[in-house]
Every structure is written in structure tokens, then in C-alpha cells.
Scaffold this active site. Structure first.
Site, PDB file in Angstrom:
ATOM      1  N   SER A 118     -87.077 -13.138  67.620  1.00 26.67           N
ATOM      2  CA  SER A 118     -86.115 -12.654  68.614  1.00 26.67           C
ATOM      3  C   SER A 118     -86.574 -11.340  69.222  1.00 26.67           C
ATOM      4  O   SER A 118     -86.045 -10.929  70.248  1.00 26.67           O
ATOM      5  CB  SER A 118     -84.767 -12.354  67.952  1.00 26.67           C
ATOM      6  OG  SER A 118     -84.298 -13.449  67.266  1.00 26.67           O
ATOM      7  N   HIS A 139     -88.988 -19.043  72.110  1.00 21.98           N
ATOM      8  CA  HIS A 139     -87.723 -18.464  71.629  1.00 21.98           C
ATOM      9  C   HIS A 139     -86.551 -19.375  71.977  1.00 21.98           C
ATOM     10  O   HIS A 139     -86.108 -19.431  73.121  1.00 21.98           O
ATOM     11  CB  HIS A 139     -87.548 -17.074  72.256  1.00 21.98           C
ATOM     12  CG  HIS A 139     -86.393 -16.311  71.704  1.00 21.98           C
ATOM     13  ND1 HIS A 139     -85.707 -15.361  72.421  1.00 21.98           N
ATOM     14  CD2 HIS A 139     -85.779 -16.361  70.496  1.00 21.98           C
ATOM     15  CE1 HIS A 139     -84.732 -14.865  71.680  1.00 21.98           C
ATOM     16  NE2 HIS A 139     -84.755 -15.456  70.514  1.00 21.98           N
ATOM     17  N   GLU A 151     -87.162 -19.282  75.928  1.00 22.38           N
ATOM     18  CA  GLU A 151     -87.990 -18.247  76.552  1.00 22.38           C
ATOM     19  C   GLU A 151     -89.426 -18.467  76.057  1.00 22.38           C
ATOM     20  O   GLU A 151     -89.646 -18.531  74.836  1.00 22.38           O
ATOM     21  CB  GLU A 151     -87.519 -16.849  76.140  1.00 22.38           C
ATOM     22  CG  GLU A 151     -86.216 -16.417  76.794  1.00 22.38           C
ATOM     23  CD  GLU A 151     -85.789 -15.001  76.391  1.00 22.38           C
ATOM     24  OE1 GLU A 151     -85.201 -14.305  77.228  1.00 22.38           O
ATOM     25  OE2 GLU A 151     -86.020 -14.598  75.230  1.00 22.38           O
ATOM     26  N   ASN A 189     -81.989 -11.081  75.260  1.00 20.84           N
ATOM     27  CA  ASN A 189     -81.460 -10.079  74.327  1.00 20.84           C
ATOM     28  C   ASN A 189     -81.449  -8.682  74.929  1.00 20.84           C
ATOM     29  O   ASN A 189     -80.581  -7.867  74.614  1.00 20.84           O
ATOM     30  CB  ASN A 189     -82.250 -10.087  73.014  1.00 20.84           C
ATOM     31  CG  ASN A 189     -81.877 -11.280  72.159  1.00 20.84           C
ATOM     32  OD1 ASN A 189     -80.782 -11.827  72.296  1.00 20.84           O
ATOM     33  ND2 ASN A 189     -82.771 -11.707  71.292  1.00 20.84           N
TER      34      ASN A 189
HETATM   35  N1  LIG Z   1     -80.225 -16.962  64.024  1.00 21.34           N
HETATM   36  C1  LIG Z   1     -80.339 -16.826  65.347  1.00 21.34           C
HETATM   37  O1  LIG Z   1     -79.339 -16.845  66.077  1.00 21.34           O
HETATM   38  C2  LIG Z   1     -81.685 -16.698  65.979  1.00 21.34           C
HETATM   39  C3  LIG Z   1     -81.831 -16.967  67.347  1.00 21.34           C
HETATM   40  C4  LIG Z   1     -83.107 -16.924  67.929  1.00 21.34           C
HETATM   41  C5  LIG Z   1     -84.198 -16.552  67.149  1.00 21.34           C
HETATM   42  N2  LIG Z   1     -84.028 -16.259  65.815  1.00 21.34           N
HETATM   43  C6  LIG Z   1     -85.224 -15.920  65.032  1.00 21.34           C
HETATM   44  O2  LIG Z   1     -85.589 -17.062  64.278  1.00 21.34           O
HETATM   45  C7  LIG Z   1     -86.216 -16.656  63.059  1.00 21.34           C
HETATM   46  C8  LIG Z   1     -85.472 -17.291  61.899  1.00 21.34           C
HETATM   47  O3  LIG Z   1     -84.129 -16.892  61.931  1.00 21.34           O
HETATM   48  P1  LIG Z   1     -82.990 -17.676  61.112  1.00 21.34           P
HETATM   49  O4  LIG Z   1     -81.697 -17.128  61.586  1.00 21.34           O
HETATM   50  O5  LIG Z   1     -83.248 -19.133  61.140  1.00 21.34           O
HETATM   51  O6  LIG Z   1     -83.281 -17.130  59.630  1.00 21.34           O
HETATM   52  P2  LIG Z   1     -82.774 -17.733  58.234  1.00 21.34           P
HETATM   53  O7  LIG Z   1     -82.698 -16.575  57.309  1.00 21.34           O
HETATM   54  O8  LIG Z   1     -81.587 -18.609  58.436  1.00 21.34           O
HETATM   55  O9  LIG Z   1     -83.992 -18.680  57.781  1.00 21.34           O
HETATM   56  C9  LIG Z   1     -85.252 -18.204  57.394  1.00 21.34           C
HETATM   57  C10 LIG Z   1     -85.901 -19.238  56.492  1.00 21.34           C
HETATM   58  O10 LIG Z   1     -87.231 -18.806  56.214  1.00 21.34           O
HETATM   59  C11 LIG Z   1     -87.514 -19.083  54.846  1.00 21.34           C
HETATM   60  N3  LIG Z   1     -88.620 -18.218  54.431  1.00 21.34           N
HETATM   61  C12 LIG Z   1     -88.581 -17.028  53.781  1.00 21.34           C
HETATM   62  N4  LIG Z   1     -89.840 -16.576  53.593  1.00 21.34           N
HETATM   63  C13 LIG Z   1     -90.665 -17.503  54.135  1.00 21.34           C
HETATM   64  C14 LIG Z   1     -92.081 -17.614  54.261  1.00 21.34           C
HETATM   65  N5  LIG Z   1     -92.897 -16.675  53.791  1.00 21.34           N
HETATM   66  N6  LIG Z   1     -92.584 -18.718  54.840  1.00 21.34           N
HETATM   67  C15 LIG Z   1     -91.765 -19.685  55.326  1.00 21.34           C
HETATM   68  N7  LIG Z   1     -90.421 -19.631  55.257  1.00 21.34           N
HETATM   69  C16 LIG Z   1     -89.896 -18.547  54.667  1.00 21.34           C
HETATM   70  C17 LIG Z   1     -86.203 -18.857  54.125  1.00 21.34           C
HETATM   71  O11 LIG Z   1     -86.182 -19.573  52.887  1.00 21.34           O
HETATM   72  C18 LIG Z   1     -85.197 -19.411  55.150  1.00 21.34           C
HETATM   73  O12 LIG Z   1     -84.974 -20.787  54.917  1.00 21.34           O
HETATM   74  C19 LIG Z   1     -86.205 -15.135  63.079  1.00 21.34           C
HETATM   75  O13 LIG Z   1     -87.420 -14.689  63.592  1.00 21.34           O
HETATM   76  C20 LIG Z   1     -85.060 -14.804  64.029  1.00 21.34           C
HETATM   77  O14 LIG Z   1     -85.228 -13.555  64.644  1.00 21.34           O
HETATM   78  C21 LIG Z   1     -82.808 -16.344  65.215  1.00 21.34           C
END
Ligand SMILES: NC(=O)c1ccc[n+]([C@@H]2O[C@H](COP(=O)([O-])OP(=O)(O)OC[C@H]3O[C@@H](n4cnc5c(N)ncnc54)[C@H](O)[C@@H]3O)[C@@H](O)[C@H]2O)c1
Length: 282
Positions: A118, A139, A151, A189
Site C-alpha cells: 500500500s 495494488h 493501481e 491513498n
Molecule cells: N488490507 C487492506 O485493506 C489492504 C489493501 C491494499 C493493500 N494492502 C497490502 O497488502 C499486503 C497484505 O495485507 P493484508 O491486509 O492482506 O495482511 P494480513 O496480515 O491479513 O496477511 C498477511 C499474510 O502474510 C503472511 N505472512 C507473514 N509473513 C510472511 C512471509 N514471510 N511470507 C509469506 N507470507 C507471510 C501472514 O501469515 C498472513 O497470512 C500489505 O502489503 C498491505 O499493505 C492491504
């Protein structure tokens, strides 16, 4: 349609949604996570997501089964070696993502390495990779099966061919790809979160209640959701982290996080996920 599978790294909120739209669109997916339990939860969530589509007559039962059969889960990073594109959705921690990208770039010299970050710099991620021209931002927005935007973020090193492939992939998932430069907060964002931050200042100053602010923006600016209801949905901790990235990235005081937002995060009032944010949830 791609013959090679698409890899998804991280089976949390975003990885689950990304894997779901990929299998629904006919791609074979290898979903990797460090946690076996999390992979089990992800499979169950995707199953539930597809069942909802069947219930709404947007998908047939046979297509649901076929989509599920395209999902492969693994805790072995090596299993992603034959993927054409790998989409990373691991936690938003710079050191963790840099380690992952370095490892992935050595694992395969062919795959496009796309990050769903993000807020982190794609140029920095590309810098730790072998063949950095295949690193790009892809993204998605939450909930991934619903929101149409992707994006596509070009790092300094990203090639035209990489951008073109990711734009085509986004389109084949029924999304609209919008090109954005590698600048803090990208486009959405950078615009959205300072507005949420300003709404928090209004509350802090006692100028308006959260209910009044949300109603005003719905009626006066035709927003489907008010900024503070949206902040609660995104997570106040996530909003705060994005403000900190903008503040650090631009060094401009206009991006200072609202003290009320900081206090709420410190108190654990994170929004919907904790039952309380600017609004209270049952
Ligand atoms: N949640 C949102 O609304 C949103 C929106 C757009 C982008 N993002 C981005 O997406 C990414 C993930 O966000 P999320 O909300 O899904 O997070 P989340 O915490 O729900 O999920 C992250 C996952 O990664 C796993 N993980 C931890 N260490 C790891 C590793 N070394 N290798 C592989 N997997 C690993 C965890 O077990 C977990 O299942 C982030 O970069 C976040 O900024 C999130």
C-alpha cells in the site's frame, strides 16, 4: 489464458481475495504462506466467497468446483518456481518484503514479481532483486472481489513489457488498471487518507461529530461511505501507518498524523476489526 500458474505470497485478507479472483478468472494459483493454519483459513474463506457468488446466481456450482480445483496451497516458497507472475501480499514490513523479493528473484529469473504494497517504494524493492526490470506494483483494493481498481506502479527499474503484462493480467481479472508513479501513497491513498486525517482533526477540535462528518460527505460530496466510517473499515492503524509514510516520504508538515488518530490507535480502537473506532460496532 496463462498456461503457467500465478503465485500469490501471503494468504491474509488481500492474498485470499487476489487468489479468489484469479481462480475465478481461470488461472491456476499457488498460494504460499508461512502458516499452514492460515492457508486452511484462506481456503475456507475462498470457498465461502465462491459459495456467495453461487447463491447470487453469479456462478454455477460446476464453475465453483472448477475454480476451487485450481487453487493449490503451499508453505514451500520453492513451489512458486514455475509461476509466470508472483503477486506478493505479505505484511507491510519493509525488511520482510525485501527479504522475500530477494529470495523470489533468486528462485526464478523469469517470473514477474508484483507487490500489493500500500505504501512502500517499489524502486527500493526492485533494488534488492536480480533482474529488477520485472518488479512492479500491483495494488488491489479491499475487498478484492468487489473493487475494480488496480493501481499499476512503475519502479524506476520496471520495463515496459512488465507493465504491459500486469495491465493485461488486471484486465483479464475484470479490473481496471490505472498507471501511477512510485510516489508515497501512490494516488488513491495519497488523496484518501489525508482526507480521513482531516476528518479526525474536525472531531478532535469538536467542530463536528463523526456522524455529522460522515453524513455531510455522503450528502454533500456523493461519497457512498463517510470518511470516518471508511477509516473504521480500513483500520485506524492502517490509516495512521499511511499518514506516517506520507509524512516521512514528503517531509511536508501537511501530512502530520492527527493526534486523536494516534491516541485511538494506542488505545486499541482500530475500527470495525476491534469493535470500536470513530463509530461503535456490535
Ligand atoms: N488490507 C487492506 O485493506 C489492504 C489493501 C491494499 C493493500 N494492502 C497490502 O497488502 C499486503 C497484505 O495485507 P493484508 O491486509 O492482506 O495482511 P494480513 O496480515 O491479513 O496477511 C498477511 C499474510 O502474510 C503472511 N505472512 C507473514 N509473513 C510472511 C512471509 N514471510 N511470507 C509469506 N507470507 C507471510 C501472514 O501469515 C498472513 O497470512 C500489505 O502489503 C498491505 O499493505 C492491504
Amino acid at each position: 489464458m496463462s498456461q503457467q500458474p500465478i503465485g500469490v505470497v501471503g494468504a491474509g485478507t488481500m492474498g485470499q481475495g487476489i487468489a479468489q479472483v484469479l481462480v475465478t478468472s481461470g488461472f491456476d494459483v499457488k498460494l504460499y504462506d508461512v502458516s499452514d493454519d492460515q492457508l486452511g483459513r484462506a481456503r475456507a474463506a475462498i470457498d465461502k466467497g465462491l459459495a456467495k457468488l453461487v447463491a447470487k446466481d453469479k456462478m454455477g456450482e460446476g464453475d465453483r468446483e472448477a475454480a476451487l480445483s485450481r487453487l493449490d496451497t503451499t508453505t514451500a516458497l520453492d513451489a512458486l518456481r514455475d509461476c509466470e507472475v508472483i503477486i506478493e501480499a505479505a505484511p507491510e514490513q519493509p525488511a520482510l518484503k525485501e527479504k522475500l523479493f530477494g529470495d523470489l528473484s533468486r528462485l526464478t529469473h523469469e517470473a514477474i514479481l508484483a507487490s500489493n504494497t500500500s505504501s512502500l517504494s517499489l524502486t527500493r524493492l526492485a533494488a534488492v532483486c536480480e533482474r529488477p526490470e520485472r518488479v512492479v506494483g500491483m495494488h488491489f483494493f479491499n475487498p478484492v472481489p468487489v473493487l475494480k481498481l488496480v493501481e499499476v506502479i512503475r519502479a524506476e527499474q520496471t520495463s515496459d513489457a512488465t507493465v504491459a503484462r500486469i495491465e493485461a493480467l488486471a484486465e483479464s481479472l475484470g479490473k481496471t488498471a490505472v498507471p501511477v508513479g512510485d510516489s508515497p501513497g501512490f494516488a488513491v491513498n495519497r488523496l484518501l487518507v489525508p482526507m480521513i486525517n482531516e476528518a479526525a482533526f474536525l472531531v478532535q477540535e469538536g467542530a463536528a461529530t463523526p456522524e455529522a462528518i460522515d453524513q455531510a460527505m455522503k450528502l454533500g460530496a456523493a461519497h457512498p461511505l463517510g470518511p470516518l466510517a471508511l477509516a473504521d473499515l480500513i483500520g485506524l492503524d492502517v490509516c495512521l501507518a499511511i499518514m506516517e509514510v506520507l509524512q516521512e516520504g514528503f517531509g511536508d508538515p501537511k501530512y502530520r498524523p492527527c493526534p486523536l488518530l494516534k491516541r485511538m490507535v494506542a488505545a486499541g480502537y482500530l475500527g470495525r476489526k476491534s469493535g470500536r473506532g470513530f463509530h461503535v460496532y456490535e
